[in-house]
Design an enzyme around this catalytic site. Structure first.
Site, mmCIF file in Angstrom:
data_model
loop_
_atom_site.group_PDB
_atom_site.id
_atom_site.type_symbol
_atom_site.label_atom_id
_atom_site.label_comp_id
_atom_site.label_asym_id
_atom_site.label_seq_id
_atom_site.Cartn_x
_atom_site.Cartn_y
_atom_site.Cartn_z
ATOM 1 N N ASP A 1 4.969 -13.300 25.637
ATOM 2 C CA ASP A 1 5.750 -13.157 24.407
ATOM 3 C C ASP A 1 5.079 -13.957 23.295
ATOM 4 O OD1 ASP A 1 8.541 -12.165 23.472
ATOM 5 O OD2 ASP A 1 8.412 -14.216 22.724
ATOM 6 N N ASN B 1 6.949 -11.975 10.860
ATOM 7 C CA ASN B 1 7.366 -10.765 10.141
ATOM 8 C C ASN B 1 8.158 -11.113 8.885
ATOM 9 O OD1 ASN B 1 6.251 -8.654 11.584
ATOM 10 N ND2 ASN B 1 7.980 -8.463 12.970
ATOM 11 N N ASP C 1 2.046 -6.551 12.511
ATOM 12 C CA ASP C 1 1.274 -5.553 13.253
ATOM 13 C C ASP C 1 -0.122 -6.075 13.581
ATOM 14 O OD1 ASP C 1 3.402 -3.814 13.108
ATOM 15 O OD2 ASP C 1 2.477 -2.472 11.632
ATOM 16 N N ASP D 1 7.478 -7.684 20.533
ATOM 17 C CA ASP D 1 6.341 -8.619 20.594
ATOM 18 C C ASP D 1 6.097 -9.083 22.028
ATOM 19 O OD1 ASP D 1 8.773 -10.051 20.616
ATOM 20 O OD2 ASP D 1 7.777 -11.868 19.923
#
Length: 192
Positions: A66, A74, A83, A109
């Site tokens: 993770d 973000n 991204d 993620d």
């Protein structure tokens, strides 16, 4: 002769369609963004490997990976930067995993790394090295500014120190270990 030409053309069309179907089927195994396998495909592979491990009595390790504080990336830098972080992490793991290991984006993620034949000790050593390399080398370039990222990993191994009754409990154990890594302060590995 006209009939033969029509038959040849029809055969070429069928071959072209078969090739397109094959390409689409293969493409459906991959995550469109990171170019690693997708969840649907890795779940099928994990079922097969879990069965093989049981039949052959060999170890199978599974790691949930993770990206730490990904929501903040973000929210702070935008989804395009997010991204880029996902792509960078996927590329980094792909380059640094063993050739026999299988990486997939599990969702958001979160990635899953299946390590066939790896005992807990082998998997743990490889994953600790991965975390160390990642913290030393992986920095995402955002408009000339380097963004440092870290990863947390949860590891479970079947047919080594633990024998799981089914694939769901095995996946659950790796997921539980991931939460332990997060609770331990992130940027680390926890073993079930």
């Amino acid at each position: 002769i006209h009939f033969i030409k029509q038959s040849e053309e029809a055969l070429r069309q069928v071959e072209s369609i078969e090739e397109q179907v094959k390409d689409i089927e293969e493409e459906s195994h991959y995550d469109h963004l990171t170019k690693v396998f997708n969840r649907k495909y890795i779940e099928r592979l994990m079922e097969e490997e879990f069965e093989h491990a049981n039949m052959n009595r060999w170890p199978l390790s599974l790691a949930f990976i993770d990206i730490d504080n990904f929501k903040m990336v973000n929210d702070t830098h935008g989804h395009l930067v997010g991204d880029n972080v996902l792509i960078s992490i996927a590329d980094f793991i792909s380059v640094n995993k063993r050739q026999t290991d299988v990486l997939a984006r599990y969702g958001g993620d979160e990635f899953i790394l299946m390590l066939p034949g790896a005992t807990s000790d082998i998997a743990e050593g490889m994953l600790r090295r991965l975390i160390q390399l990642q913290s030393e080398k992986l920095k995402v370039n955002i408009n000339g500014q380097l963004l440092e990222t870290s990863i947390s990993i949860g590891l479970a191994t079947h047919m080594d120190k633990n024998n799981f009754d089914n694939l769901e409990s095995f996946i659950g154990a790796a997921d539980e270990a991931l939460y332990k890594a997060k609770d331990a302060g992130r940027n680390c590995l926890a073993v079930y």
